[in-house]
Enzyme design. Structure first.
Site, short mmCIF file in Angstrom:
data_model
loop_
_atom_site.label_atom_id
_atom_site.label_comp_id
_atom_site.label_asym_id
_atom_site.label_seq_id
_atom_site.Cartn_x
_atom_site.Cartn_y
_atom_site.Cartn_z
N ASP A 149 45.11 48.52 68.38
CA ASP A 149 45.33 47.26 69.08
C ASP A 149 46.78 46.78 69.11
O ASP A 149 47.26 46.35 70.16
CB ASP A 149 44.42 46.18 68.46
N CYS B 2 32.49 46.80 89.32
CA CYS B 2 32.12 45.37 89.38
C CYS B 2 31.37 45.05 90.67
O CYS B 2 30.64 44.07 90.72
CB CYS B 2 33.38 44.49 89.32
N CYS C 253 30.49 41.32 92.21
CA CYS C 253 30.35 40.33 91.12
C CYS C 253 31.68 39.63 90.86
O CYS C 253 32.75 40.25 90.89
CB CYS C 253 29.88 41.04 89.86
N CYS D 219 35.40 31.33 83.82
CA CYS D 219 36.51 31.02 82.91
C CYS D 219 36.76 29.51 82.85
O CYS D 219 37.02 28.89 83.89
CB CYS D 219 37.78 31.74 83.39
N CYS E 178 37.99 33.18 72.66
CA CYS E 178 37.04 32.81 73.72
C CYS E 178 36.41 34.11 74.23
O CYS E 178 37.10 35.10 74.44
CB CYS E 178 37.80 32.11 74.85
S1 SF4 Z 1 31.47 39.79 85.07
FE1 SF4 Z 1 31.21 40.93 86.97
S2 SF4 Z 1 33.26 40.93 87.91
FE2 SF4 Z 1 33.50 40.38 85.75
S3 SF4 Z 1 33.97 42.30 84.70
FE3 SF4 Z 1 31.73 41.99 84.58
S4 SF4 Z 1 30.90 43.07 86.38
FE4 SF4 Z 1 33.09 42.83 86.72
S1 SF4 Z 2 39.05 34.58 77.27
FE1 SF4 Z 2 38.17 32.63 78.03
S2 SF4 Z 2 39.92 31.42 78.74
FE2 SF4 Z 2 40.62 33.58 78.53
S3 SF4 Z 2 40.32 34.46 80.54
FE3 SF4 Z 2 38.44 34.87 79.41
S4 SF4 Z 2 37.09 33.13 79.90
FE4 SF4 Z 2 39.15 32.55 80.50
#
Ligand code: SF4
Ligand code: SF4
Length: 379
Positions: free
Chosen positions: A129, A196, A199, A206, A249
């Site tokens: 990491d 994805c 989606c 977020c 998060c």
């Molecule tokens: S939530 Fe949907 S758009 Fe986001 S990374 Fe997962 S599959 Fe892709």
């Molecule tokens: S970790 Fe939380 S604040 Fe950061 S991009 Fe993902 S959903 Fe958004």
């Protein structure tokens, strides 16, 4: 060495790594790193700029590198995210520091490379990491997963819940194929969002709208950055959206439908610390230095230091709606650290908008307390 790849995979898997994949280091993986840094989205993580050259060129880390071994540790635990006002921790925070718990297995992996494949100690180098390695890019190259619109590595087996480690090797190991789509890909040219489809759940969910585009995460707006990497004031405009997230998060990870395949991991390389995620906000707000050291010894949270955790706890308490925490917050408004005082004042004002000035009467302030003064003066 091609015939040895499967045997090596088995040996590394037995060390506790849930995924073992190989990538050719002939060319760097595609990444948007240069543009991302150019836009300043790394916030004050200046080490990312300093190490960019190495990240973009593995040979600058290990001259003559020919292969990258990508290792993944599944940390999914099936634990539901609290919805009852308890503080919310990033899922990995409930373990001892994985940088430490993975390291002995990486040392053992090195010994396997030496004994089984005859690779000299100076001909490999491992990272967990924190090194100047594009782990996600190499992981996608090795077929360990794909990079989602949430900018995270997504495994078709483990979803979003893999900790990654990499071993750079000056030896040819038969590479695994990257994931491909049968039909023309809708992904961006750099492979982001490969599986994805249409989606957009992570982008929509977020809390702070931290994605400037699919796969492009602006750390300055990200709760993970603000509650872990940022050592100073959390921008006032973001605090409400943080909710009761106290450390990191996982929202853009949790909403991802690829997680439906995740199974609880073997946990061989993880050490669960039950005492952390069970703490109430009140217990955190009243942590003493001694108790903090006791609870968080050997965890990643320790790097935040007590003042950083109290800062986050003030924000979470302010957002909790729990006025029974006002006493603790008023006490923290007199904390020796201005960082804690400033966020405590914000929290008291948020929880008690009609009486905050009475509760916080007679603060002892000097001109040096600029951030604290701003919290008193904020409109
Ligand atoms: S939530 Fe949907 S758009 Fe986001 S990374 Fe997962 S599959 Fe892709
Ligand atoms: S970790 Fe939380 S604040 Fe950061 S991009 Fe993902 S959903 Fe958004």
């Amino acid at each position: 060495m091609n015939g040895s790849a499967e045997s090596l995979r088995g040996r590394l898997h037995s060390l506790g790594f849930d995924e073992v994949r190989f990538a050719s280091a002939a060319a760097p993986p595609s990444s948007g790193l240069t543009g991302w840094l150019g836009a300043g989205m790394q916030a004050d993580m200046h080490w990312m700029e300093r190490s960019a050259g190495k990240r973009l060129d593995a040979a600058a880390v290990l001259p003559g590198v020919r292969s990258v071994i990508m290792l993944g540790v599944n940390y999914w635990d099936g634990r539901p995210t609290p919805e009852d006002g308890r503080p919310i921790w990033a899922r990995y925070a409930g373990h001892a520091d994985y940088h430490d718990t993975l390291k002995p297995a990486l040392v053992a992996a090195g010994k396997i490379l030496e004994s089984d494949l005859g690779i000299a100690p100076e001909d490999y180098r491992y990272y967990v990491d924190t090194g100047p390695v594009l782990e996600r890019g190499w992981a996608a190259r090795s077929g360990l997963g794909f990079i989602g619109k949430n900018a995270m590595l997504i495994s078709r087996t483990h979803g979003n819940w893999l900790l990654l480690a990499a071993i750079l090797v000056r030896a040819e190991i038969e590479p695994d194929p990257a994931i491909r789509r049968a039909e023309p890909a809708r992904a961006a040219p750099n492979g982001v969002g490969l599986l994805c489809g249409s989606c957009t759940r992570c982008l929509d969910a977020c809390p702070t709208q931290a994605f400037s585009a699919p796969g492009v995460l602006d750390a300055r707006r990200c709760i993970s950055y603000q509650t872990i990497e940022n050592k100073g004031m959390i921008p006032r405009a973001l605090r409400t959206a943080i909710g009761t997230r106290i450390y990191g998060c996982d929202v853009c990870l949790e909403v991802c439908p690829w997680n439906r395949f995740a199974q609880a991991g073997r946990g061989i390389l993880l050490e669960v610390r039950d005492g952390i995620t069970g703490l109430s906000l009140r217990e955190i707000l009243t942590l003493t230095p001694g108790r903090y050291a006791e609870v968080f010894r050997g965890t990643g949270v320790k790097r935040l230091k007590l003042t950083g955790l109290l800062r986050n706890a003030c924000v979470a308490a302010g957002n909790s709606g729990d006025r029974s925490l006002l006493g603790e917050l008023v006490a923290l408004a007199a904390h020796p650290a201005a960082l804690v005082r400033a966020h405590a004042v914000w929290a008291v004002r948020r929880l008690a908008p009609a009486e905050w000035d009475r509760l916080l009467a007679n603060p002892r302030l000097s001109e040096a307390d600029g951030d604290v003064l701003e919290e008193y003066a904020a409109v």
